[in-house]
Write a protein that holds these residues in place. Structure first.
Motif, PDB file in Angstrom:
ATOM      1  N   SER A   9      36.327  31.931  48.564  1.00 46.16           N
ATOM      2  CA  SER A   9      37.371  32.543  49.407  1.00 46.16           C
ATOM      3  C   SER A   9      38.682  31.778  49.305  1.00 46.16           C
ATOM      4  O   SER A   9      39.765  32.343  49.479  1.00 46.16           O
ATOM      5  N   LYS A  10      38.630  30.484  48.964  1.00 52.45           N
ATOM      6  CA  LYS A  10      39.826  29.665  48.875  1.00 52.45           C
ATOM      7  C   LYS A  10      40.615  29.927  47.588  1.00 52.45           C
ATOM      8  O   LYS A  10      41.819  29.682  47.527  1.00 52.45           O
ATOM      9  N   ASN A  39      38.549  24.039  25.835  1.00 51.08           N
ATOM     10  CA  ASN A  39      37.296  24.667  26.267  1.00 51.08           C
ATOM     11  C   ASN A  39      37.291  24.967  27.759  1.00 51.08           C
ATOM     12  O   ASN A  39      36.246  24.917  28.411  1.00 51.08           O
ATOM     13  N   THR A  40      38.463  25.311  28.291  1.00 53.01           N
ATOM     14  CA  THR A  40      38.582  25.678  29.705  1.00 53.01           C
ATOM     15  C   THR A  40      38.952  27.147  29.822  1.00 53.01           C
ATOM     16  O   THR A  40      39.894  27.613  29.171  1.00 53.01           O
ATOM     17  N   LEU A  41      38.214  27.872  30.635  1.00 54.79           N
ATOM     18  CA  LEU A  41      38.472  29.295  30.828  1.00 54.79           C
ATOM     19  C   LEU A  41      39.690  29.521  31.708  1.00 54.79           C
ATOM     20  O   LEU A  41      40.019  28.696  32.567  1.00 54.79           O
ATOM     21  N   THR A  42      40.361  30.655  31.498  1.00 56.51           N
ATOM     22  CA  THR A  42      41.373  31.081  32.454  1.00 56.51           C
ATOM     23  C   THR A  42      40.666  31.537  33.732  1.00 56.51           C
ATOM     24  O   THR A  42      39.450  31.777  33.737  1.00 56.51           O
ATOM     25  N   LYS A  43      41.417  31.674  34.786  1.00 51.53           N
ATOM     26  CA  LYS A  43      40.814  32.082  36.051  1.00 51.53           C
ATOM     27  C   LYS A  43      40.160  33.455  35.926  1.00 51.53           C
ATOM     28  O   LYS A  43      39.037  33.665  36.406  1.00 51.53           O
ATOM     29  N   GLU A  44      40.855  34.388  35.263  1.00 50.60           N
ATOM     30  CA  GLU A  44      40.306  35.740  35.155  1.00 50.60           C
ATOM     31  C   GLU A  44      39.048  35.769  34.283  1.00 50.60           C
ATOM     32  O   GLU A  44      38.084  36.483  34.574  1.00 50.60           O
ATOM     33  N   ALA A  45      39.056  34.955  33.212  1.00 44.90           N
ATOM     34  CA  ALA A  45      37.881  34.900  32.349  1.00 44.90           C
ATOM     35  C   ALA A  45      36.703  34.249  33.081  1.00 44.90           C
ATOM     36  O   ALA A  45      35.560  34.687  32.949  1.00 44.90           O
ATOM     37  N   TYR A  46      37.002  33.219  33.859  1.00 41.30           N
ATOM     38  CA  TYR A  46      35.954  32.540  34.622  1.00 41.30           C
ATOM     39  C   TYR A  46      35.335  33.490  35.641  1.00 41.30           C
ATOM     40  O   TYR A  46      34.107  33.602  35.748  1.00 41.30           O
ATOM     41  N   GLU A  77      41.568  24.852  39.448  1.00 37.68           N
ATOM     42  CA  GLU A  77      41.573  25.306  40.836  1.00 37.68           C
ATOM     43  C   GLU A  77      40.204  25.817  41.290  1.00 37.68           C
ATOM     44  O   GLU A  77      39.938  25.904  42.488  1.00 37.68           O
ATOM     45  N   CYS A  78      39.336  26.138  40.323  1.00 35.45           N
ATOM     46  CA  CYS A  78      38.000  26.655  40.661  1.00 35.45           C
ATOM     47  C   CYS A  78      36.915  25.590  40.536  1.00 35.45           C
ATOM     48  O   CYS A  78      35.728  25.910  40.638  1.00 35.45           O
TER      49      CYS A  78
END
Length: 411
Positions: free
Chosen positions: A408-409, A281-288, A350-351
């Motif tokens: 920004s990070k 249940n974790t989104l990819t970075k692009e999906a997030y 990472e987010c």
């Protein structure tokens, strides 16, 4: 009152076992009765120093335990509950049968091969050739808990949680590779024993209270990965309390395994479930980003509209009825976005810091919605609504800056 014969036999058996293990260079420590299924620990000593390598021992002494024999030695019978406990213990476990007349300790290791189901329970064959004697020293060494290098784990956080009646530390540890239960137990002991000697203090007042003294309470929390640490999903926790700490100053403990040195470990039964739930249940970075970035932009516009109207309301140039009419759409949208954000799957690792700031940003804006909702207008008077909304607006502005910094990070 006379002591029971079985109690005397048991005490003699413990003394015989202690002498046998100590003759091979082990430190022998009897465990409390509350440690179900483990009567003692044997720790290997080298050059007069403890190694942290331990065996868990189940001791049974007297003629009754040597009465059933087979071709290879003695038959020891027990129930499924004990066998399950031993097989899942963090320490390797030996069954030790004591002959108090000859002062001999016969042993057998507990594993899936030596534990034989009888249908109603289990039996073990304890070979007559396996005694706690020099001839078994190599074999016993092969069962010891492993030595774990310090570069295989990282202490992510050290907390001084001391108060006026006890010096206390808490350590959050992340593993750097996959490990067995026994290896994790070694790390818990290492961190706990070293933690007792720490001299970190959270402020000068605590340092003045405890100075150069050792800790009296040490907790550890072990996380298999940085992701687990981020989600607070530990695989185990432990507690050690100094024997000399008075009962009224002791923190609440918990049930678990004694893995040596009176360190109690509680293994988390829900770890795998939580880890798999997070994984699926974790989104990819692009999906997030596709979910949250448009909403952040929308909330920034909403904040500006509500903020400008709040300031006009505060100046007395606008009545509350006018403020409600001017911001109705924006306040309604805040409520919608609040639940949309809440219902999203987990942010990628990472987010995570950015996601935490986003949750706070949305929560402060949602508080403004609450103050001017139907329930809010019933609960708070007009002046309170205005003052609290202005405060939440300030919090939202400040948090938005932190959110944009975290964004920004990771972009």
């Amino acid at each position: 009152m006379k002591a029971q014969k079985s109690d005397r036999v048991g005490q003699i058996g413990i003394a015989v076992a202690m002498a046998a293990f100590e003759s091979l260079g082990f430190a022998f420590r009897v465990q409390s009765e509350s440690d179900y299924g483990i009567d003692a620990h044997a720790e290997r000593i080298e050059s007069e120093k403890p190694t942290g390598q331990l065996l868990g021992l189940q001791l049974k002494s007297g003629p009754s335990y040597l009465s059933e024999t087979c071709d290879d030695g003695f038959v020891f019978r027990t129930d499924k509950k004990h066998v399950d406990y031993w097989l899942n213990h963090a320490l390797p476990v030996l069954i030790c049968l004591g002959d108090i007349d000859t002062k001999t300790i016969y042993w057998q290791v507990v594993n899936s091969d030596t534990a034989i189901s009888t249908g109603k329970g289990y039996k073990f064959t304890v070979p007559i050739t396996q005694t706690i004697a020099p001839a078994s020293k190599t074999a016993l060494a092969s069962f010891l808990t492993p030595v774990v290098a310090t570069d295989r784990y990282t202490i992510f956080k050290t907390d001084d949680t001391s108060h006026g009646t006890a010096k206390r530390y808490s350590f959050e540890v992340v593993l750097n590779s996959s490990m067995s239960k026994a290896e994790v137990a070694v790390i818990v002991r290492q961190v706990t024993n070293e933690g007792q000697k720490r001299r970190y203090h959270r402020n000068h007042m605590v340092e003045g209270q405890w100075g150069d003294s050792d800790a009296q309470v040490v907790w550890t929390f072990i996380y298999p990965s940085a992701e687990d640490h981020n989600r607070r999903n530990y695989v185990c926790r432990s507690i050690w309390i100094h024997n000399g700490l008075e009962a009224e100053f002791r923190p609440m403990g918990f049930d678990g395994e004694n893995i040596g040195d009176n360190i109690i470990v509680d293994w988390c039964d829900n770890y795998v479930f939580v880890a798999e739930h997070v994984l699926t249940n974790t989104l990819t970075k692009e999906a997030y980003f596709s979910e949250v970035l448009p909403r952040i932009d929308e909330l920034k516009t909403v904040l500006s509209t509500i903020e400008s109207n709040l300031l006009i309301l505060d100046n007395g140039d606008l009545q509350e009825t006018g403020f409600l009419a001017a911001t109705e759409a924006e306040r309604s949208r805040i409520n919608e976005i609040y639940f949309e954000i809440t219902d999203l799957p987990f942010a990628p690792f990472e987010c995570r810091e950015m996601d935490t700031k986003l949750e706070s940003f949305v929560a402060f804006l949602h508080n403004i919605w609450l103050f001017f909702s139907d329930d809010g207008r019933t609960k708070w008077d007009e002046q309170s609504r205005l003052e609290q909304s202005l405060q939440q607006r300030s919090y939202a502005r400040e948090t938005l800056q932190h959110l944009e910094y975290e964004l920004s990070k990771v972009r």
